[in-house]
Design a protein around this motif. Structure first.
Motif, PDB file in Angstrom:
ATOM      1  N   PHE A 179       0.825  -1.208   0.000  1.00 25.51           N
ATOM      2  CA  PHE A 179       0.000   0.000   0.000  1.00 25.51           C
ATOM      3  C   PHE A 179       0.864   1.265   0.000  1.00 25.51           C
ATOM      4  O   PHE A 179       0.675   2.171  -0.826  1.00 25.51           O
ATOM      5  CB  PHE A 179      -0.924  -0.039   1.219  1.00 25.51           C
ATOM      6  N   GLU A 180       1.830   1.333   0.875  1.00 26.37           N
ATOM      7  CA  GLU A 180       2.666   2.519   0.989  1.00 26.37           C
ATOM      8  C   GLU A 180       3.543   2.701  -0.265  1.00 26.37           C
ATOM      9  O   GLU A 180       3.782   3.834  -0.703  1.00 26.37           O
ATOM     10  CB  GLU A 180       3.560   2.424   2.231  1.00 26.37           C
ATOM     11  N   GLU A 181       4.001   1.594  -0.829  1.00 27.01           N
ATOM     12  CA  GLU A 181       4.843   1.681  -2.019  1.00 27.01           C
ATOM     13  C   GLU A 181       4.051   2.196  -3.216  1.00 27.01           C
ATOM     14  O   GLU A 181       4.554   2.980  -4.025  1.00 27.01           O
ATOM     15  CB  GLU A 181       5.428   0.292  -2.336  1.00 27.01           C
ATOM     16  N   LYS A 182       2.798   1.765  -3.343  1.00 29.92           N
ATOM     17  CA  LYS A 182       1.959   2.256  -4.445  1.00 29.92           C
ATOM     18  C   LYS A 182       1.744   3.757  -4.322  1.00 29.92           C
ATOM     19  O   LYS A 182       1.774   4.499  -5.321  1.00 29.92           O
ATOM     20  CB  LYS A 182       0.618   1.515  -4.455  1.00 29.92           C
ATOM     21  N   ILE A 183       1.510   4.233  -3.110  1.00 32.14           N
ATOM     22  CA  ILE A 183       1.329   5.671  -2.894  1.00 32.14           C
ATOM     23  C   ILE A 183       2.597   6.423  -3.303  1.00 32.14           C
ATOM     24  O   ILE A 183       2.534   7.465  -3.979  1.00 32.14           O
ATOM     25  CB  ILE A 183       0.974   5.956  -1.425  1.00 32.14           C
ATOM     26  N   ARG A 184       3.745   5.895  -2.905  1.00 38.62           N
ATOM     27  CA  ARG A 184       5.008   6.563  -3.210  1.00 38.62           C
ATOM     28  C   ARG A 184       5.244   6.637  -4.713  1.00 38.62           C
ATOM     29  O   ARG A 184       5.667   7.679  -5.245  1.00 38.62           O
ATOM     30  CB  ARG A 184       6.159   5.798  -2.532  1.00 38.62           C
ATOM     31  N   ILE A 185       4.956   5.542  -5.429  1.00 38.14           N
ATOM     32  CA  ILE A 185       5.188   5.523  -6.882  1.00 38.14           C
ATOM     33  C   ILE A 185       4.264   6.510  -7.599  1.00 38.14           C
ATOM     34  O   ILE A 185       4.687   7.249  -8.494  1.00 38.14           O
ATOM     35  CB  ILE A 185       4.992   4.098  -7.427  1.00 38.14           C
ATOM     36  N   LEU A 186       2.996   6.562  -7.209  1.00 34.79           N
ATOM     37  CA  LEU A 186       2.072   7.490  -7.857  1.00 34.79           C
ATOM     38  C   LEU A 186       2.439   8.944  -7.567  1.00 34.79           C
ATOM     39  O   LEU A 186       2.365   9.804  -8.451  1.00 34.79           O
ATOM     40  CB  LEU A 186       0.633   7.212  -7.404  1.00 34.79           C
ATOM     41  N   LYS A 187       2.850   9.223  -6.341  1.00 32.94           N
ATOM     42  CA  LYS A 187       3.262  10.586  -6.006  1.00 32.94           C
ATOM     43  C   LYS A 187       4.515  10.980  -6.791  1.00 32.94           C
ATOM     44  O   LYS A 187       4.634  12.120  -7.256  1.00 32.94           O
ATOM     45  CB  LYS A 187       3.519  10.692  -4.498  1.00 32.94           C
ATOM     46  N   LYS A 188       5.425  10.043  -6.977  1.00 39.09           N
ATOM     47  CA  LYS A 188       6.630  10.329  -7.745  1.00 39.09           C
ATOM     48  C   LYS A 188       6.312  10.535  -9.225  1.00 39.09           C
ATOM     49  O   LYS A 188       6.925  11.363  -9.902  1.00 39.09           O
ATOM     50  CB  LYS A 188       7.632   9.190  -7.567  1.00 39.09           C
ATOM     51  N   THR A 189       5.334   9.762  -9.742  1.00 35.60           N
ATOM     52  CA  THR A 189       4.947   9.886 -11.152  1.00 35.60           C
ATOM     53  C   THR A 189       4.450  11.286 -11.470  1.00 35.60           C
ATOM     54  O   THR A 189       4.733  11.848 -12.533  1.00 35.60           O
ATOM     55  CB  THR A 189       3.867   8.848 -11.500  1.00 35.60           C
ATOM     56  N   PHE A 190       3.691  11.873 -10.534  1.00 37.92           N
ATOM     57  CA  PHE A 190       3.106  13.197 -10.756  1.00 37.92           C
ATOM     58  C   PHE A 190       3.809  14.289  -9.952  1.00 37.92           C
ATOM     59  O   PHE A 190       3.202  15.311  -9.634  1.00 37.92           O
ATOM     60  CB  PHE A 190       1.620  13.168 -10.387  1.00 37.92           C
ATOM     61  N   GLN A 191       5.076  14.092  -9.656  1.00 38.16           N
ATOM     62  CA  GLN A 191       5.789  15.044  -8.797  1.00 38.16           C
ATOM     63  C   GLN A 191       5.941  16.427  -9.439  1.00 38.16           C
ATOM     64  O   GLN A 191       6.096  17.433  -8.748  1.00 38.16           O
ATOM     65  CB  GLN A 191       7.167  14.485  -8.428  1.00 38.16           C
ATOM     66  N   HIS A 192       5.880  16.484 -10.765  1.00 36.53           N
ATOM     67  CA  HIS A 192       6.022  17.770 -11.447  1.00 36.53           C
ATOM     68  C   HIS A 192       4.684  18.439 -11.738  1.00 36.53           C
ATOM     69  O   HIS A 192       4.667  19.523 -12.334  1.00 36.53           O
ATOM     70  CB  HIS A 192       6.797  17.580 -12.761  1.00 36.53           C
ATOM     71  N   SER A 193       3.593  17.812 -11.358  1.00 41.81           N
ATOM     72  CA  SER A 193       2.259  18.360 -11.625  1.00 41.81           C
ATOM     73  C   SER A 193       1.761  19.085 -10.385  1.00 41.81           C
ATOM     74  O   SER A 193       1.398  18.451  -9.375  1.00 41.81           O
ATOM     75  CB  SER A 193       1.289  17.238 -12.025  1.00 41.81           C
TER      76      SER A 193
END
Length: 493
Positions: free
Chosen positions: A17-31
């Protein structure tokens, strides 16, 4: 060895769960408009991901309050939303960008996607660039879904087919190929699919980029595809067996294949009786001829061929050029370029000011140059008639082509007179004869000649005579109607 994107995707699928959150936040870090909200639902950690500028805030609040937090009376709200459950990171990110909300809880390995995108911002209105007198007054907008809705409202056919493509590794512009499956030539559909899928770019800036990528000859001055904002025009094209491209983010539909004569047709032709419609269409062809050759004809007469005009007119023309310091070519070029500048300024300025510039600029400049003895008064008339004639054509693409064609003809006329004009027109005709639009000869049905298709080219015959679709399109179903005036035969008339 998998690339970085594939490693991230695999890591996402196997992550907690925590890893999925981290990956999605990193994917949109520039938005900067990307947001996520964490909360508890029945003592279970949950989180929502979305792009704030792409979603409907009302649906978001109803979704959170009415469903996840269990507000009475709104428990079934989620059933009204389009829902998808997936673990594909690419699909998740694309859906969030498109306006979906992603929901994840710690007890699930999959993410649920809810479509809550904003409705189209611009209302449906008549296209200002393609106004008509009679007929439908709605036009396409920048939303692909809305445009397909408009088209389906004009054409209720279960055989209406849509194929979707995405172009651009960065923009991922969505394109819909629209046609009627039991009418269109399948080879044309395969060809346009091949051309679209072969486009390899990172972004599509405008529909013009797609047009240049798929047209048969990009170096020809003549347009080989038609752009339109009118759903009724698209409907007629599809029913004839043509293919239409709709592009997300653009109100323009692209029709193909087309012929030279397609650019002289207007929806008004079919909303009025055939006799006045034929007269107006012939008037368009005459206007096209005037817009191309009238300035070069003036130059040829002044420089070489006084004998072709009556003596009284020749004397008037001679008196008008006495004292003019420029040769006919320079004189005509100055006026034509001035008119083009006024026209372009009128387009770029705000509408009320643009109209004023066009009228005042033309009158003031025309009067001033004649009084100053720089330009003959006969040339002012020639240039004015030429400008008016170029506005008669219903297609902007062909109008722009006609405006450019008169300049090389003016040079030819200044050097060789009528022989130069004839040579220039012959070169244009040869170019037209060799052109194709998605494999269809550009001058069909004149070259190659087919008398059955002449009913809707230079003239427009009565609609009850349109029993066959254009043969040059090679449709699967050639017959368009059995008999539009069956009542006449039933009554023995």
């Amino acid at each position: 060895m998998p690339n970085t994107n594939e490693q991230t995707r695999l890591h996402f699928l196997s992550g907690n769960f925590e890893e999925k959150i981290r990956i999605l936040k990193k994917t949109f870090q520039h938005s900067g408009d990307f947001e996520y909200r964490e909360f508890m639902v029945n003592e279970t950690k949950s989180v929502l991901f979305f792009i704030k500028t792409r979603i409907d805030e009302g649906k978001l609040n109803d979704f959170i309050i009415g469903n996840l937090l269990g507000t009475p009376g709104k428990q079934d709200y989620i059933k009204s939303l389009s829902t998808l459950e997936t673990g594909d990171l690419t699909l998740i990110t694309d859906s969030i960008i498109a306006g979906s909300i992603a929901f994840l809880d710690e007890n699930s390995s999959q993410i649920k996607l809810f479509a809550v995108g904003q409705p189209p911002l611009r209302s449906i209105s008549e296209p200002s660039s393609e106004s008509i007198i009679t007929g439908a007054h709605d036009g396409f907008v920048e939303s692909l879904d809305t445009n397909i809705y408009l088209l389906r409202s004009h054409l209720n056919d279960r055989k209406l087919a849509l194929q979707y493509h995405k172009i651009g590794t960065k923009s991922e512009t969505k394109i819909a190929i629209v046609y009627i499956s039991d009418i269109v030539n399948k080879e044309k559909v395969e060809e346009i699919n091949k051309r679209i899928t072969s486009i390899k770019v990172d972004t599509i800036i405008s529909p013009g980029s797609i047009v240049e990528a798929i047209e048969d000859d990009s170096f020809s001055i003549f347009p080989q595809l038609i752009d339109t904002e009118r759903p009724d025009k698209v409907r007629s094209a599809i029913l004839e067996g043509r293919i239409v491209l709709l592009i997300d983010g653009s109100p323009m539909a692209i029709i193909l294949p087309v012929t030279f004569f397609s650019f002289f047709q207007s929806p008004d032709d079919y909303n009025s009786r055939w006799i006045p419609a034929t007269f107006i269409r012939i008037l368009r062809y005459l206007a096209c001829l005037i817009a191309i050759i009238l300035p070069s004809f003036y130059i040829a007469v002044i420089g070489f061929h006084y004998e072709v005009v009556p003596d009284e007119l020749a004397i008037t023309m001679k008196n008008s050029i006495i004292g003019i310091p420029f040769p006919p070519l320079i004189e005509a070029m100055l006026m034509e370029i001035t008119i083009e500048l006024i026209r372009e300024a009128g387009v770029r300025l705000p509408k009320p000011i643009g109209q004023t510039i066009g009228i005042v600029g033309g009158l003031v400049i025309g009067d001033a140059v004649v009084k100053a003895g720089l330009i003959s008064n006969v040339l002012v008339i020639v240039v004015a008639v030429t400008a008016v004639a170029s506005f008669v054509l219903p297609s902007f693409e062909m109008t722009a082509t006609i405006r450019m064609l008169r300049f090389p003809l003016m040079f030819m006329a200044s050097m060789f007179g009528f022989i130069g004009i004839s040579f220039g027109l012959s070169m244009m005709l040869m170019n037209l004869c060799r052109l194709e639009s998605l494999g269809v000869p550009y001058l069909s049905p004149v070259a190659p000649f087919n008398w059955q298709d002449l009913k809707d080219t230079i003239i427009r015959l009565p609609m009850w005579m349109y029993k066959m679709r254009p043969i040059y399109l090679k449709p699967q179903k050639e017959r368009q109607t059995e008999d539009l005036r069956g009542w006449k035969h039933k009554h023995g008339k």
